[in-house]
Motif scaffolding. Structure first.
Motif, PDB file in Angstrom:
ATOM      1  N   ALA A 140       0.846  -1.210   0.000  1.00 34.57           N
ATOM      2  CA  ALA A 140       0.000   0.000   0.000  1.00 34.57           C
ATOM      3  C   ALA A 140       0.879   1.257   0.000  1.00 34.57           C
ATOM      4  N   LEU A 141       1.946   1.229   0.787  1.00 35.87           N
ATOM      5  CA  LEU A 141       2.859   2.372   0.846  1.00 35.87           C
ATOM      6  C   LEU A 141       3.495   2.621  -0.521  1.00 35.87           C
ATOM      7  N   ALA A 142       3.941   1.539  -1.167  1.00 37.37           N
ATOM      8  CA  ALA A 142       4.589   1.677  -2.480  1.00 37.37           C
ATOM      9  C   ALA A 142       3.610   2.247  -3.513  1.00 37.37           C
ATOM     10  N   HIS A 143       2.372   1.788  -3.479  1.00 38.81           N
ATOM     11  CA  HIS A 143       1.382   2.295  -4.446  1.00 38.81           C
ATOM     12  C   HIS A 143       1.044   3.759  -4.176  1.00 38.81           C
ATOM     13  N   ARG A 144       1.230   4.173  -2.931  1.00 39.65           N
ATOM     14  CA  ARG A 144       0.983   5.575  -2.595  1.00 39.65           C
ATOM     15  C   ARG A 144       2.127   6.460  -3.122  1.00 39.65           C
ATOM     16  N   ILE A 145       3.363   5.948  -3.050  1.00 38.69           N
ATOM     17  CA  ILE A 145       4.518   6.780  -3.421  1.00 38.69           C
ATOM     18  C   ILE A 145       4.839   6.685  -4.923  1.00 38.69           C
ATOM     19  N   PHE A 146       4.741   5.479  -5.461  1.00 37.20           N
ATOM     20  CA  PHE A 146       5.225   5.256  -6.831  1.00 37.20           C
ATOM     21  C   PHE A 146       4.087   4.899  -7.785  1.00 37.20           C
ATOM     22  N   ALA A 147       4.373   5.136  -9.066  1.00 30.36           N
ATOM     23  CA  ALA A 147       3.408   4.731 -10.101  1.00 30.36           C
ATOM     24  C   ALA A 147       3.739   3.292 -10.493  1.00 30.36           C
ATOM     25  N   ILE A 148       3.067   2.339  -9.869  1.00 28.00           N
ATOM     26  CA  ILE A 148       3.335   0.932 -10.184  1.00 28.00           C
ATOM     27  C   ILE A 148       2.059   0.322 -10.769  1.00 28.00           C
ATOM     28  N   ASP A 149       2.225  -0.325 -11.882  1.00 27.66           N
ATOM     29  CA  ASP A 149       1.116  -1.012 -12.522  1.00 27.66           C
ATOM     30  C   ASP A 149       0.693  -2.181 -11.612  1.00 27.66           C
ATOM     31  N   ARG A 150      -0.588  -2.251 -11.257  1.00 24.08           N
ATOM     32  CA  ARG A 150      -1.048  -3.295 -10.332  1.00 24.08           C
ATOM     33  C   ARG A 150      -0.796  -4.699 -10.861  1.00 24.08           C
ATOM     34  N   GLU A 151      -0.768  -4.820 -12.181  1.00 22.71           N
ATOM     35  CA  GLU A 151      -0.517  -6.130 -12.801  1.00 22.71           C
ATOM     36  C   GLU A 151       0.886  -6.644 -12.472  1.00 22.71           C
ATOM     37  N   ARG A 152       1.781  -5.720 -12.216  1.00 24.98           N
ATOM     38  CA  ARG A 152       3.178  -6.100 -11.967  1.00 24.98           C
ATOM     39  C   ARG A 152       3.523  -6.157 -10.485  1.00 24.98           C
ATOM     40  N   SER A 153       2.508  -5.976  -9.650  1.00 21.82           N
ATOM     41  CA  SER A 153       2.782  -5.917  -8.216  1.00 21.82           C
ATOM     42  C   SER A 153       2.099  -7.084  -7.499  1.00 21.82           C
ATOM     43  N   CYS A 154       2.828  -7.743  -6.628  1.00 20.84           N
ATOM     44  CA  CYS A 154       2.179  -8.793  -5.837  1.00 20.84           C
ATOM     45  C   CYS A 154       2.868  -8.962  -4.484  1.00 20.84           C
ATOM     46  N   ARG A 155       2.196  -9.693  -3.598  1.00 23.56           N
ATOM     47  CA  ARG A 155       2.704  -9.924  -2.250  1.00 23.56           C
ATOM     48  C   ARG A 155       3.219 -11.353  -2.141  1.00 23.56           C
ATOM     49  N   VAL A 156       4.414 -11.499  -1.645  1.00 21.37           N
ATOM     50  CA  VAL A 156       4.984 -12.850  -1.533  1.00 21.37           C
ATOM     51  C   VAL A 156       5.344 -13.163  -0.079  1.00 21.37           C
ATOM     52  N   GLY A 157       6.328 -12.455   0.473  1.00 25.13           N
ATOM     53  CA  GLY A 157       6.721 -12.698   1.860  1.00 25.13           C
ATOM     54  C   GLY A 157       7.715 -13.831   1.984  1.00 25.13           C
ATOM     55  N   MET A 158       7.783 -14.370   3.169  1.00 30.55           N
ATOM     56  CA  MET A 158       8.779 -15.400   3.449  1.00 30.55           C
ATOM     57  C   MET A 158       8.145 -16.500   4.300  1.00 30.55           C
ATOM     58  N   GLY A 159       8.570 -17.722   4.074  1.00 32.33           N
ATOM     59  CA  GLY A 159       8.032 -18.826   4.860  1.00 32.33           C
ATOM     60  C   GLY A 159       8.679 -18.876   6.239  1.00 32.33           C
TER      61      GLY A 159
END
Lengths: 400, 161
Positions: A184-203
């Motif tokens: 959410a922070l990144a989408h607020r600061i930068f112009a990122i295409d939602r198609e290229r953005s996803c959440r992964v994390g770590m196991g």
């Protein structure tokens, strides 16, 4: 669609038992993606210390836990320039684009690493860069942005608002995040295409059976303790936690102690040494036993994009106390119902008293945290998300 | 409000990249506990329990948390009075050492009286300045809030027209 990819992971430091969160994440991804049949290689520098950036390790090829690692020398690091421009950035003074580039190159840059990416770009299906705040990532990603994935490990910090990072984020083939708040922070600061953005994390998975009693016995710990784990430095608010705990001991008559675990120097005066125990860096098995033997885990840092240690402590079934000014850890607490959060000392004290006075609810919070991690952060889930993210990115960006 | 937009007690499920992201709500409601924690803090503040706390070391480190984000700014705007309202009055003077307790207390009282005599004027002026600055900052904030609200209303009317 191609099922297996040849991936180059690019990060500034890489060694067995790397201390930083981003390095830890990259190491885990590289090793586990290899186990899923993808070819993993790591491109990194000869540096071990992120403050000096000295070329301590020899350049060339080595194998770390079965992964081919190519090390390149750091060719530029100018501490004076880094601090000079860094101060200006922190205080909101505008810099020109050229000055911003001068600053990022002063942080850490490796010409030979960039040359390698340039000469071998077609040999790899994709490059995964982490974290965003280094010349290695900034310069490296410019070479083949369409096949580069950025894992920024982003915090809400003045550096994130520099002009140079606008391009970095908008031109990346994909941007993979660790948490919803970071995204959410990144989408607020930068112009990122939602198609290229996803959440992964770590196991986050247990290494085996936890033995809190043997840990207490080995380190002769007989009091209940509040645990801090991670790098000990100003940016992580370790000093603030020690100060808060000093006040807590002055005003509340409990036998609760503070236990510190991790790397970095920590200065404790004579008074603090009476109720603080510093165990330094612990091997994996002991680290997990340390979580299990604690009463409460505290994450005072405001600069977190995921907080591995918080999730590890939850996986060990312990409730958490986090800094309310960190959206990521506060969000974890609200989603999991596994911890409380403080904005100042008074709330810190009151939260600790709540934990101590309500053992049943405290245990429930620990249990909620454990279930939250088990449900969402098993390696199976995380690697599925990673592969799905790469698939989605390759569909929209380029043919592999 | 820091928790704005995040109300998990009302959400059983949150979508995380198409996957169901379940919330575990068994027996604990963190937001309710936090409300109780904040109430307790306010209660203690009102009753003066915190007056003997010396937070100077911690306050300097807390500055790291200051950010430009609205939530942070709002929080500090609301609490600026806590820092500005320095207590210049007398306080209980005691000694932790039993043996030299009484002479120590007497000495501390003498030192305090001398300090108070020489510095009270300076500190009270500083306190007055702090109070005025806090009022100005909060007043400016309120003023611009009102102006922004009026402008937004005007824009709304213009759009309707």
């Amino acid at each position: 669609m191609k099922q297996h990819w040849k991936i180059a992971y690019v990060c500034p430091r890489y060694a067995a038992g790397a201390a930083g969160g981003a390095e830890n994440l990259i190491q885990s991804w590289a090793e586990r993606m290899r186990d899923r049949g993808h070819r993993s290689e790591v491109l990194t520098t000869c540096a071990r210390d992120h403050t000096t950036w000295k070329n301590e390790l020899p350049p060339g090829e080595v194998t770390v836990n079965g992964i081919k690692v190519r090390r390149f020398e750091i060719t530029s690091h100018d501490r004076e320039k880094q601090d000079f421009f860094g101060e200006k950035i922190i205080h909101g003074q505008p810099l020109t684009r050229a000055q911003e580039e001068e600053w990022i190159d002063a942080v850490a840059r490796s010409e030979s690493l960039c040359d390698f990416i340039d000469q071998h770009r077609d040999e790899f299906d994709l490059f995964i860069f982490a974290p965003y705040l280094f010349g290695i990532t900034y310069r490296g990603m410019k070479i083949a942005p369409e096949r580069s994935i950025l894992v920024p490990c982003l915090h809400d910090e003045p550096y994130a608002y520099l002009k140079i990072f606008q391009d970095l984020f908008s031109q990346a083939g994909g941007v993979f995040f660790n948490s919803a708040s970071e995204q959410a922070l990144a989408h607020r600061i930068f112009a990122i295409d939602r198609e290229r953005s996803c959440r992964v994390g770590m196991g986050i998975e247990l290494p085996g059976q936890l033995r809190p009693e043997s840990f207490r016995e080995k380190f002769a710990i007989d009091s209940p303790y509040l645990l801090y784990a991670g790098r000990r430095e100003g940016g992580k608010n370790t000093g603030l936690l020690i100060e808060y705990f000093r006040l807590f001991k002055q005003h509340q008559g409990t036998d609760l102690k503070l236990l510190l675990m991790g790397t970095g120097d920590v200065s404790l005066d004579q008074e603090a040494r009476r109720w603080t125990r510093d165990l330094g860096y612990l091997p994996v098995e002991e680290k997990w036993n340390c979580y299990a033997a604690s009463e409460i885990f505290c994450q005072p840092s405001t600069n977190e994009s995921f907080s591995i240690v918080l999730l590890e402590s939850w996986r060990a079934g312990k409730p958490a106390l986090v800094n309310a000014f960190c959206p990521v850890t506060r969000d974890h607490c609200l989603r999991s119902q596994g911890g409380l959060y403080f904005r100042d000392y008074y709330e810190f004290e009151e939260c600790l008293l709540y934990f101590l006075d309500h053992p049943d609810r405290t245990n429930l919070m620990g249990e909620n945290g454990r279930r939250y991690v088990e449900k969402n952060f098993t390696w199976e889930e995380v690697l599925d998300r990673l592969e799905e993210g790469i698939n989605k990115m390759t569909k929209s960006n380029f043919e592999l | 409000m820091l928790n704005q937009g995040l109300t998990p007690r009302h959400l059983e499920k949150i979508d995380m990249k198409n996957e169901v992201f379940e919330i575990n709500t068994s027996g604990v409601d963190v937001e309710t506990i936090m409300e109780r924690v904040c109430e307790r803090v306010e209660e203690k503040r009102r009753t003066g329990i915190y007056e003997r706390y010396n937070l100077s070391g911690a306050l300097a480190l807390e500055m790291n948390n200051l950010r430009s984000d609205d939530a942070y700014l709002n929080y500090y705007l609301k609490t600026i009075w806590r820092a500005a309202d320095v207590d210049l009055g007398d306080f209980e003077i005691y000694s932790k050492t039993f043996l030299i307790g009484r002479p120590a207390v007497w000495l501390k009282k003498v030192i305090w009286k001398l300090l108070k005599f020489y510095t009270f004027r300076l500190f009270s002026q500083q306190k007055d300045y702090n109070a005025r600055m806090a009022s100005i900052v909060q007043g400016l904030d309120a003023k611009y809030e009102r102006r922004l609200a009026a402008l937004e209303e005007k824009i709304g009317h213009l759009r309707q027209d």
